[in-house]
Design a protein around this motif. Structure first.
Motif, PDB file in Angstrom:
ATOM      1  N   HIS A 199       0.836  -1.192   0.000  1.00  7.25           N
ATOM      2  CA  HIS A 199       0.000   0.000   0.000  1.00  7.25           C
ATOM      3  C   HIS A 199       0.875   1.247   0.000  1.00  7.25           C
ATOM      4  N   GLY A 200       0.277   2.335  -0.330  1.00  9.65           N
ATOM      5  CA  GLY A 200       0.991   3.606  -0.310  1.00  9.65           C
ATOM      6  C   GLY A 200       1.280   4.054   1.107  1.00  9.65           C
ATOM      7  N   ALA A 201       2.069   5.079   1.199  1.00 14.00           N
ATOM      8  CA  ALA A 201       2.462   5.587   2.511  1.00 14.00           C
ATOM      9  C   ALA A 201       1.250   6.111   3.258  1.00 14.00           C
ATOM     10  N   VAL A 202       1.176   5.783   4.530  1.00 14.08           N
ATOM     11  CA  VAL A 202       0.081   6.214   5.396  1.00 14.08           C
ATOM     12  C   VAL A 202       0.674   6.993   6.559  1.00 14.08           C
ATOM     13  N   PRO A 203       0.076   8.104   6.915  1.00 15.67           N
ATOM     14  CA  PRO A 203       0.597   8.848   8.075  1.00 15.67           C
ATOM     15  C   PRO A 203       0.665   7.947   9.296  1.00 15.67           C
ATOM     16  N   CYS A 204       1.809   7.916   9.940  1.00 14.11           N
ATOM     17  CA  CYS A 204       2.044   7.014  11.069  1.00 14.11           C
ATOM     18  C   CYS A 204       1.853   7.737  12.385  1.00 14.11           C
ATOM     19  N   VAL A 205       1.250   7.062  13.323  1.00  9.01           N
ATOM     20  CA  VAL A 205       1.055   7.599  14.660  1.00  9.01           C
ATOM     21  C   VAL A 205       1.621   6.603  15.645  1.00  9.01           C
ATOM     22  N   SER A 206       2.538   7.009  16.481  1.00 12.67           N
ATOM     23  CA  SER A 206       3.154   6.116  17.442  1.00 12.67           C
ATOM     24  C   SER A 206       2.328   6.074  18.714  1.00 12.67           C
TER      25      SER A 206
ATOM     26  N   GLY B  38      -2.976  -3.196   7.211  1.00 12.98           N
ATOM     27  CA  GLY B  38      -3.882  -2.089   6.948  1.00 12.98           C
ATOM     28  C   GLY B  38      -5.340  -2.426   7.123  1.00 12.98           C
ATOM     29  N   GLY B  39      -5.640  -3.586   7.667  1.00 13.31           N
ATOM     30  CA  GLY B  39      -7.036  -3.987   7.806  1.00 13.31           C
ATOM     31  C   GLY B  39      -7.246  -4.865   9.017  1.00 13.31           C
TER      32      GLY B  39
ATOM     33  N   ARG C 129      -0.972  -0.135  10.304  1.00 14.18           N
ATOM     34  CA  ARG C 129      -0.252   0.853   9.497  1.00 14.18           C
ATOM     35  C   ARG C 129      -0.229   2.235  10.150  1.00 14.18           C
ATOM     36  N   SER C 130      -0.916   2.399  11.251  1.00 16.54           N
ATOM     37  CA  SER C 130      -0.885   3.683  11.958  1.00 16.54           C
ATOM     38  C   SER C 130       0.351   3.827  12.824  1.00 16.54           C
ATOM     39  N   PHE C 131       1.209   2.815  12.856  1.00 18.52           N
ATOM     40  CA  PHE C 131       2.407   2.846  13.693  1.00 18.52           C
ATOM     41  C   PHE C 131       3.648   2.994  12.819  1.00 18.52           C
ATOM     42  N   ASP C 132       4.683   3.560  13.421  1.00 24.83           N
ATOM     43  CA  ASP C 132       5.928   3.771  12.683  1.00 24.83           C
ATOM     44  C   ASP C 132       6.499   2.457  12.168  1.00 24.83           C
ATOM     45  N   HIS C 133       6.480   1.448  12.995  1.00 23.02           N
ATOM     46  CA  HIS C 133       6.996   0.146  12.598  1.00 23.02           C
ATOM     47  C   HIS C 133       6.054  -0.923  13.132  1.00 23.02           C
ATOM     48  N   PHE C 134       5.411  -1.634  12.221  1.00 24.48           N
ATOM     49  CA  PHE C 134       4.465  -2.670  12.617  1.00 24.48           C
ATOM     50  C   PHE C 134       4.961  -4.025  12.109  1.00 24.48           C
TER      51      PHE C 134
END
Length: 547
Positions: free
Chosen positions: A125-132, A295-296, A324-329
């Motif tokens: 998937h494309g880049a998604v804004p990440c939230v730690s 992402g799901g 995908r909301s995390f910097d590294h998943f």
């Protein structure tokens, strides 16, 4: 005077009539035994075919698969290492369950479908804004580092002490009884078999998963967080039994900092899979974590249930997040360690620790969890037998302290007879199969049967169209599979002089008994005709004596 008074109806029996009666009884008994053998063989063969051919419905030409290790080759590397190679592409699958697999270098190889595992490639998937998750400050970084159960790379990468390594090896030893008790603390009861699902390359059981989540809840309390973690056996009932989930949840959920739902997902035409949903009550955030779909979330029914619970806790809008909301998943690309990943996801969230691990760390993480359980919990009335700092641990390894076993509603230091019988039977079967696979004489005998140079009553029987099924003798499914794959390779390598309609049936009804009887006779140093001679001699002696 006769010391044995006889009535008027007393008669002396005719020896010939009595002998005929006994012979008829033996014939009836033999017919009953043969009938029972045939029924048992049919059930056994049906069960084996169902397990073998189940994979054929889940793998199709064009799919990407992983190839598991060959059961015939002994692995000398670490037992916790990955047992699969790939991914490779399936070109075709025969009706007999043999798949043609194309490897990276363009070569093709024929593999039985029982050695193939589906491979799920994640979409890019494309880049998604990440939230730690570090935005949710429930504790200080120092607390996360100092806490004994807090997750960090140094925790599981730290070398184990000599006694810790011995205890871990003792607990995970597959040759020891599965029913040995490792933990009995309050409502937690774990046996060696439970530890196998956590420490070895297996799917984690919910029983030991609940024990691990108890440690996670304690870690959260050290960080000043009040969390609630649902029972891993209860969550699936919300979907399968159509019950109200709120009826099994406490009334004070709105006062919790976080609510965790480990969910076992079972869906038609999909592999069973562990998922994790986290509700951050103060922030009104729902985090859906799926190790296969970053992402799901792979189960829409669970997603609806968790949204409903969140709405009951706070009717205001909730923000939804995924991996995908995390910097590294860390993602799962293969294997059966989704249960291990949801444990680490939960521990990271509850201790404000970033996801700093990868799937390559899973074998070490499995060991790390086993050590935590062994050192955290005890056996009621027997103390901490598996904590490396105790004297009981040393005595247990030395053999001076008797192990405990889990039996029905009791704890005993004596090995139950049925457990000892099972252990002895499994050890004997493994010894027999190992000998059959390695002995050159057994292989030459099988090749002689296939080439028509050696007589075989089982081959003659199946060629005459007999429906009688021969028991495979082995109770252990692992040993059955090991011997089956070996015999399959022997069949492929031999120039067979006759037509084989059903390869599976031929292996079970001909090669299995030929291989086992030949190995048994060689092991005991007695040939098969000696067994028959002794039997006929004893039968003739008894007949002449009675006559």
């Amino acid at each position: 005077m006769n010391a044995c008074p006889m009535g008027e109806d007393f008669k002396i029996a005719d020896p010939e009539d009595d002998l005929d009666t006994r012979v008829n009884e033996m014939k009836i008994l033999n017919e009953k035994v043969l009938s029972n053998i045939e029924n048992a063989q049919k059930r056994q063969q049906k069960s084996y075919r169902n397990r073998k051919r189940k994979l054929m419905s889940t793998i199709s030409p064009g799919d990407e698969v992983l190839i598991s290790q060959d059961f015939n080759i002994k692995q000398r590397k670490d037992t916790l290492a990955d047992r699969h190679k790939g991914p490779f592409t399936v070109d075709s699958i025969s009706k007999k369950g043999v798949a043609s697999v194309v490897k990276d270098n363009g070569t093709r190889c024929c593999i039985n479908v029982s050695r193939l595992r589906p491979f799920y490639r994640l979409e890019n998937h494309g880049a998604v804004p990440c939230v730690s998750l570090q935005d949710h400050e429930y504790g200080t970084p120092d607390e996360a580092t100092d806490h004994p159960y807090a997750f960090s790379g140094e925790k599981w990468e730290k070398d184990l002490g000599p006694l810790q390594e011995k205890l871990l090896k003792y607990v995970l030893d597959k040759s020891l009884p599965a029913a040995e008790l490792i933990v009995k603390d309050d409502n937690i009861c774990l046996t060696r078999e439970d530890l196998w699902s956590l420490g070895l390359n297996q799917c984690m059981e919910s029983t030991i998963g609940n024990a691990c989540f108890k440690i996670i809840r304690e870690a959260a309390q050290k960080h000043g967080k009040d969390v609630y973690i649902a029972d891993m056996y209860v969550v699936p009932t919300w979907k399968t039994m159509n019950v109200d989930p709120l009826s099994s949840l406490p009334n004070n959920l709105c006062s919790k900092d976080a609510i965790l739902f480990p969910a076992w997902s079972m869906q038609q035409n999909q592999l069973d899979h562990y998922l994790l949903c986290v509700l951050l009550v103060v922030e009104r955030e729902i985090i859906f974590l799926d190790s296969v779909l970053p992402g799901g979330f792979g189960d829409d029914s669970y997603k609806t249930i968790f949204r409903h619970i969140a709405g009951q806790i706070d009717p205001r809008p909730w923000t939804e997040k995924t991996g995908r909301s995390f910097d590294h998943f860390p993602q799962q690309t293969s294997g059966n360690y989704c249960g291990i990943l949801i444990l680490i996801y939960a521990l990271c969230i509850c201790t404000n620790t970033p996801f700093i691990f990868t799937e390559n760390d899973v074998p070490l993480i499995r060991q790390w969890w086993c050590i935590l359980l062994m050192e955290r919990f005890q056996i009621e009335g027997h103390g901490q037998r598996f904590a490396f700092w105790t004297d009981k641990a040393s005595r247990l390894l030395q053999g001076t302290l008797q192990p405990l076993f889990r039996v029905s509603r009791s704890i005993t230091s004596d090995i139950p007879p049925h457990v000892q019988t099972m252990v002895n039977r499994t050890a004997q079967e493994k010894k027999l199969v190992d000998f059959a696979v390695q002995d050159h004489g057994v292989r030459q005998h099988l090749l002689g049967v296939l080439c028509g140079k050696e007589p075989s009553k089982w081959l003659s029987r199946i060629q005459k169209g007999s429906s009688l099924r021969v028991p495979v003798y082995l109770d252990s499914e692992e040993e059955q599979d090991s011997l089956f794959f070996y015999l399959q390779d022997v069949l492929k390598s031999a120039p067979v002089e006759f037509h084989i309609e059903d390869q599976v049936q031929f292996i079970l009804d001909v090669l299995f008994p030929e291989c086992i009887t030949q190995a048994m006779s060689t092991l005991q140093g007695i040939y098969l005709f000696i067994y028959l001679f002794i039997y006929l001699f004893i039968y003739l002696f008894i007949y002449l004596f009675i006559y």
